[in-house]
Every structure is written in C-alpha cells, then in structure tokens.
Design an enzyme around this catalytic site. Structure first.
Site, short mmCIF file in Angstrom:
data_model
loop_
_atom_site.label_atom_id
_atom_site.label_comp_id
_atom_site.label_asym_id
_atom_site.label_seq_id
_atom_site.Cartn_x
_atom_site.Cartn_y
_atom_site.Cartn_z
N GLU A 235 10.52 21.47 8.00
CA GLU A 235 10.66 20.92 6.66
C GLU A 235 12.11 20.59 6.34
OE1 GLU A 235 7.04 23.62 4.85
OE2 GLU A 235 8.87 23.36 3.73
N CYS B 282 18.80 19.54 2.66
CA CYS B 282 18.57 20.95 2.93
C CYS B 282 17.80 21.03 4.26
CB CYS B 282 17.77 21.53 1.78
SG CYS B 282 17.30 23.23 2.01
N CYS C 298 10.40 32.27 10.01
CA CYS C 298 11.54 33.17 9.93
C CYS C 298 11.04 34.59 10.19
CB CYS C 298 12.20 33.09 8.56
SG CYS C 298 13.59 34.24 8.37
N CYS D 217 11.21 38.07 3.86
CA CYS D 217 11.51 38.35 2.45
C CYS D 217 10.22 38.17 1.63
CB CYS D 217 12.59 37.41 1.93
SG CYS D 217 14.15 37.66 2.77
N CYS E 274 9.32 34.76 -0.17
CA CYS E 274 9.64 33.52 0.57
C CYS E 274 8.45 33.10 1.43
CB CYS E 274 10.87 33.75 1.43
SG CYS E 274 11.22 32.38 2.55
N CYS F 296 11.02 26.17 0.75
CA CYS F 296 10.70 25.80 2.12
C CYS F 296 9.71 26.75 2.75
CB CYS F 296 11.96 25.65 2.94
SG CYS F 296 12.58 23.98 2.78
N1 SAH Z 1 17.47 32.54 5.51
C1 SAH Z 1 18.55 32.08 4.72
C2 SAH Z 1 18.51 30.61 4.40
C3 SAH Z 1 17.18 30.01 4.07
S1 SAH Z 1 16.44 30.57 2.57
C4 SAH Z 1 18.65 32.90 3.44
O1 SAH Z 1 17.74 33.65 3.14
O2 SAH Z 1 19.67 32.79 2.77
C5 SAH Z 1 17.40 29.69 1.36
C6 SAH Z 1 17.37 30.28 -0.01
O3 SAH Z 1 16.07 30.15 -0.62
C7 SAH Z 1 17.67 31.79 -0.01
O4 SAH Z 1 18.62 32.08 -1.00
C8 SAH Z 1 16.32 32.37 -0.34
O5 SAH Z 1 16.44 33.64 -0.89
C9 SAH Z 1 15.76 31.34 -1.30
N2 SAH Z 1 14.33 31.44 -1.55
C10 SAH Z 1 13.33 31.77 -0.70
N3 SAH Z 1 12.14 31.77 -1.33
C11 SAH Z 1 12.38 31.44 -2.62
C12 SAH Z 1 11.56 31.27 -3.77
N4 SAH Z 1 10.24 31.44 -3.71
N5 SAH Z 1 12.18 30.93 -4.93
C13 SAH Z 1 13.52 30.74 -5.00
N6 SAH Z 1 14.33 30.87 -3.95
C14 SAH Z 1 13.78 31.21 -2.76
FE1 SF4 Z 2 13.99 34.19 6.08
FE2 SF4 Z 2 13.04 33.31 3.76
FE3 SF4 Z 2 14.31 35.64 3.87
FE4 SF4 Z 2 15.70 33.38 4.19
S1 SF4 Z 2 14.61 34.01 2.35
S2 SF4 Z 2 15.83 35.26 5.43
S3 SF4 Z 2 14.17 32.11 5.26
S4 SF4 Z 2 12.38 35.15 4.88
#
Ligand code: SAH
Ligand code: SF4
Length: 341
Positions: free
Chosen positions: A76, A89, A96, A100, A103, A325
């Site tokens: 994506e 982006c 991943c 988290c 996410c 994403c």
């Molecule tokens: N793995 C890296 C980069 C990709 S995620 C990281 O975690 O920083 C990019 C950003 O999107 C991160 O700050 C992550 O916490 C945020 N993110 C993920 N899921 C989200 C959601 N549902 N709403 C808002 N931000 C989100």
């Molecule tokens: Fe991985 Fe999503 Fe956590 Fe970023 S926010 S480290 S992409 S699980």
C-alpha cells in the site's frame, strides 16, 4: 554495462532514463543504440508495480493504491496533497511483525520485507502520476505498512537511489523514517549522521501502558528508546518528531499529558497528536478504540504546549478510504476469501 562491454557512461544514461525521465520501457531510452535497447528489454524488467486497487478520499486530496508485487502480494502506498506539498507515504514491509494493538498492518501479521526496488517503485508510481499533472513529490515518509528499522538496508538503499543527483534528486531532509522505537536502528541512523528525519511512535509516556499498546516496548522499553532519541539529536542536531495517536479513554487523559511533558522535557522535539483512525469491523483489529474527541485532543495539546513542547494536532487523513495502512490489504484479503467457492 561493463560486463556487456559497453562504455561506462551508458550506465549513467540508463540511470537518468529510469529516475529522471521515469521511463518504464528500455525502447524509450532514445540515446542508446537500438541493439542495446533490445538487449536490455530481453534481459531486464523495469519494475513498476501494477495497480490492483485505488481509493480516493471524498475530498480528493488523499488517495491510496494497492500495488501488486511479482509474487502476488499487496503493497500500500498513499499520496497526501497539501497546498504546497505532495507527500508520499511508503511501505517498508508486507505486513509487520510488531503487532501494535490499533494497527491494521500489525494485526494482519508479517509476510516479508520489501526490496529496495519495491520501495523505490512505490515512489516512482506517484512521481509518474504527479508528473502528468505537472506536479512533483516534495516529501516521502516511511509511515506505510511495516517497520522500516527492521528492513534497514533496503530502506537506506532506496533513500540513496531517490536522493541521487542524476535521478530523482530528492533532498535527504525531505525523507522521514518512522519507527515504533527499534533502538539499534535509531542508533545506527544517529551514527550515520544522516539528514533524514526521524519520527518515533510514542503513544504512551510509561512502560505499563506502552507495553499494552506497542508490544515492541517490552523488548525496547521507554528509557532505552529515549536514550537512543537523545543520541540521535546529539549526532544529527535534528529535531525528532514524536507521534502520539490518541484513543478516547485509553491514552488521552490530562495526567498522561503531564507525564508526556515530563518525559520529553528539554528535548529537541516536536509532537504530532493524531486521533487514532478507527479500524473498520472487517480489518480484524483486536481493539475497538475510538478516536479522542476534539476537546480532549486540544486539552492534551494545551498541557504539552504549556510545558514548552511544540505540539501540532494532525488531521487524520483519508479515514473514509481506510488510509490507515494495512487496511486496504486486509480488505482485499477478506474479499478474496469471500469470493472463493
Ligand atoms: N512501523 C512504523 C512506521 C509505520 S506505522 C511505526 O510504527 O512508526 C506509521 C504510523 O501510523 C505510526 O505512528 C503508527 O503508530 C500509526 N498508526 C498505526 N495505526 C494507526 C491507526 N489506526 N490510527 C492512527 N495512527 C495509526
Ligand atoms: Fe508495525 Fe503498525 Fe506497530 Fe508500526 S504501528 S510497528 S506498522 S504494527
């Protein structure tokens, strides 16, 4: 080119066609002799990734594509248009491994790392699209699917390619790498003295809460992440961005705002407050977090600002196109499953 017995300037010519003129077919490389063009066409594939899905936000300013890799996986990439910027982006991994809670990418598991070519191809996709409108990419953020610090070499090779003066010529300061807090990656970046920007996804100011939201915190607790952050600032003199996604009743209290202010006090940094993008029911995200209300977000911001910490409230872009994403990839997979007999 050397191996093929060609003069070395041919490689510069090809490089310019690829990254300056953005061609996708060797036959378009007009300053190469015809036999060489043919040989290239026979031997190589210029890796543009075909678009298999595209969603445009209601406001027309944010769009997302699902690109397909040669092994049939989905990557994506998002374009966000602002008045004076066009930010792309990009994803660094398919899925991943860090899981988290909020996410969609993290909840869908990990498939593989992207190659440098696949990372560059995402950028070239939008470089070509914008060129048709006489516009260009101004910023590239590694905030798509995946954790860039777990795919460090490919990410940096991609940045080097895109930075090359004979090609895309993107200034290093236009890149931001976002990490959940992978300490060795932050240290490596610091030691390289790079001008590439660093963003750290904080989401909570203490280990107890952060352990829950961001499981990687159990491996690299906050004290280590903050030490690495200070190390980065010392080596690069660059300001760090901390991302803080706010979920109602989870991590948005006044007490946590004060604790965050304490944690970041005296640090060269900027905080972005982002309302958590709710995951639609079919993405399989384990939690049912809702974005914090505007009032709570502004209160959180006020407390940080009062402590002298520069804080911006970010609008969550592209909520109606599932631009968080990983959400598009999951949507496709769900649909594919449902279509199976
Ligand atoms: N793995 C890296 C980069 C990709 S995620 C990281 O975690 O920083 C990019 C950003 O999107 C991160 O700050 C992550 O916490 C945020 N993110 C993920 N899921 C989200 C959601 N549902 N709403 C808002 N931000 C989100
Ligand atoms: Fe991985 Fe999503 Fe956590 Fe970023 S926010 S480290 S992409 S699980």
């Amino acid at each position: 080119m050397q191996k093929w017995g060609e003069p070395s300037f041919r490689s510069d010519q090809i490089w310019r066609w690829l990254y300056g003129s953005l061609v996708t077919d060797p036959q378009e490389m007009r300053n190469l002799p015809l036999p060489l063009r043919q040989r290239l066409a026979d031997a190589c594939y210029i890796g543009h990734l075909p678009v298999v899905d595209r969603l445009v936000d209601d406001d027309g300013l944010t769009e997302k594509v699902a690109l397909q890799t040669h092994d049939g996986q989905i990557v994506e990439t998002v374009l966000m248009r602002y008045e004076e910027r066009n930010t792309v982006c990009v994803s660094s991994q398919i899925g991943c491994p860090l899981g988290c809670l909020f996410c969609a990418t993290g909840q869908s598991g990990y498939s593989r790392d992207l190659t440098a070519g696949e990372i560059v191809a995402q950028v070239l996709h939008y470089a070509r699209a914008l060129r048709r409108e006489d516009a260009h990419i101004t910023n590239i953020v590694f905030m798509g699917m995946g954790e860039p610090m777990l795919n460090y070499d490919a990410v940096w090779l991609a940045i080097d390619n895109l930075h090359h003066p004979d090609g895309m010529n993107m200034g290093l300061r236009r890149f931001t790498v976002s990490t959940v807090g992978i300490v060795p990656g932050i240290e490596r970046m610091a030691e390289s003295g790079t001008e590439v920007g660093l963003a750290i996804s904080l989401h909570a100011p203490n280990d107890a809460l952060r352990d829950q939201l961001v499981p990687a915190n159990r491996r690299y607790p906050l004290a280590q992440v903050m030490a690495a952050a200070r190390y980065y600032v010392e080596h690069t003199s660059r300001r760090i961005t901390f991302e803080y996604g706010l979920a109602e009743g989870v991590n948005d209290s006044e007490a946590l705002a004060h604790e965050t202010a304490e944690l970041l006090r005296g640090m060269l940094c900027h905080v972005n407050l982002i309302p958590i993008n709710p995951a639609p029911g079919d993405t399989g995200v384990a939690c049912d977090y809702r974005p914090s209300s505007q009032g709570r977000i502004l209160r959180f911001q006020e407390i940080l600002m009062a402590a002298g910490i520069e804080t911006t409230v970010r609008v969550s872009r592209g909520r109606d196109i599932q631009a968080g994403c990983g959400q598009l990839r999951q949507r496709r997979e769900t649909t594919d499953r449902e279509e199976m007999p």
